[in-house]
Design a protein around this motif. Sequence first.
Motif, PDB file in Angstrom:
ATOM      1  N   ALA A  29       0.841  -1.200   0.000  1.00 42.91           N
ATOM      2  CA  ALA A  29       0.000   0.000   0.000  1.00 42.91           C
ATOM      3  C   ALA A  29       0.868   1.240   0.000  1.00 42.91           C
ATOM      4  O   ALA A  29       2.028   1.211   0.440  1.00 42.91           O
ATOM      5  CB  ALA A  29      -0.902   0.009   1.239  1.00 42.91           C
ATOM      6  N   SER A  31       0.334   5.925   0.099  1.00 42.66           N
ATOM      7  CA  SER A  31      -0.602   6.993   0.452  1.00 42.66           C
ATOM      8  C   SER A  31      -1.471   7.424  -0.717  1.00 42.66           C
ATOM      9  O   SER A  31      -2.519   8.043  -0.524  1.00 42.66           O
ATOM     10  CB  SER A  31       0.174   8.200   0.990  1.00 42.66           C
ATOM     11  OG  SER A  31       1.064   8.704  -0.005  1.00 42.66           O
ATOM     12  N   GLY A  33      -2.887   5.398  -3.050  1.00 39.03           N
ATOM     13  CA  GLY A  33      -3.938   4.461  -3.402  1.00 39.03           C
ATOM     14  C   GLY A  33      -3.456   3.332  -4.288  1.00 39.03           C
ATOM     15  O   GLY A  33      -2.467   3.461  -5.022  1.00 39.03           O
ATOM     16  N   THR A  50      -5.359  -0.711  -0.070  1.00 36.99           N
ATOM     17  CA  THR A  50      -5.330   0.555   0.652  1.00 36.99           C
ATOM     18  C   THR A  50      -4.485   0.390   1.912  1.00 36.99           C
ATOM     19  O   THR A  50      -4.253  -0.731   2.384  1.00 36.99           O
ATOM     20  CB  THR A  50      -6.738   1.002   1.045  1.00 36.99           C
ATOM     21  OG1 THR A  50      -7.271   0.052   1.988  1.00 36.99           O
ATOM     22  CG2 THR A  50      -7.660   1.089  -0.169  1.00 36.99           C
ATOM     23  N   SER A  52      -5.351   1.008   4.888  1.00 36.33           N
ATOM     24  CA  SER A  52      -6.189   0.402   5.930  1.00 36.33           C
ATOM     25  C   SER A  52      -6.255  -1.111   5.805  1.00 36.33           C
ATOM     26  O   SER A  52      -6.469  -1.823   6.792  1.00 36.33           O
ATOM     27  CB  SER A  52      -7.606   0.973   5.864  1.00 36.33           C
ATOM     28  OG  SER A  52      -7.598   2.355   6.164  1.00 36.33           O
ATOM     29  N   GLU A  53      -6.052  -1.633   4.598  1.00 33.05           N
ATOM     30  CA  GLU A  53      -6.143  -3.078   4.364  1.00 33.05           C
ATOM     31  C   GLU A  53      -4.801  -3.790   4.461  1.00 33.05           C
ATOM     32  O   GLU A  53      -4.755  -5.025   4.510  1.00 33.05           O
ATOM     33  CB  GLU A  53      -6.720  -3.341   2.971  1.00 33.05           C
ATOM     34  CG  GLU A  53      -8.129  -2.839   2.748  1.00 33.05           C
ATOM     35  CD  GLU A  53      -8.547  -2.896   1.283  1.00 33.05           C
ATOM     36  OE1 GLU A  53      -9.693  -3.301   1.045  1.00 33.05           O
ATOM     37  OE2 GLU A  53      -7.726  -2.551   0.404  1.00 33.05           O
TER      38      GLU A  53
END
Length: 219
Positions: A29, A31, A33, A50, A52-53
């Motif tokens: 990931a 920043s 995307g 992402t 978060s993932e």
Amino acid sequence: MKIGIIGAGNIGGNLTRRLTALGHDVSVANSRGPQTLTALAEETGAKPVTVSEAAKGAQVVVVAVPLKAVPDLPAGLLDGAAEGAAVIDTGNYYPQQRDGRIAAIEDGLPESRWTEQQIGHPVIKAFNGTFAQDILDRARPRGAADRLVLPVAGDDPAAKQAVRDLIDELGFDTVDGGGLDDSWRQQPGTPVYGNRGDADAIAKALSEASPERTAEFRA
């Protein structure tokens, strides 16, 4: 192993290349995307996700973002990581060159301790003084005389050993850099930073470090 890499710059990108080549299940990931990671994903077979993932289900998570970006990482980023996950902090504080002034670090808090506080999860400091190209070019079989040696610092013995084992698999030796409160010994400006010496040289460099930051790496 399932490995999440946050940051696809020089260190994060090259770790993605090497770890996928070794057969690990890598999610990567940045920043900007996952749509910006198409080329790296096609080259390596890593899964672009992402931020978060990135840590979801991961046994090892690599945080390879500029220090100034660490506070912007999503809250609870590591909540979905595997139990006992080892989190590797590759970061360095470059106040003049990139990050601006971080008061706690200027006051003497080790950089990786600061990162640990920001993300709310223990970290293992590794790869911060390693030349990114060496990750691709300087891997050697175990026992090779010219195998590079990386210092590794952290408080959790199991997580530290997992990181040292992974580095060994990548083709490098390690020395124990102590607990995270000792990790200032491998920060920018110290004798071990960028040092390509053998195990004795790396251990000596760690022992000779000064806690006072050099002028180049102070705000």
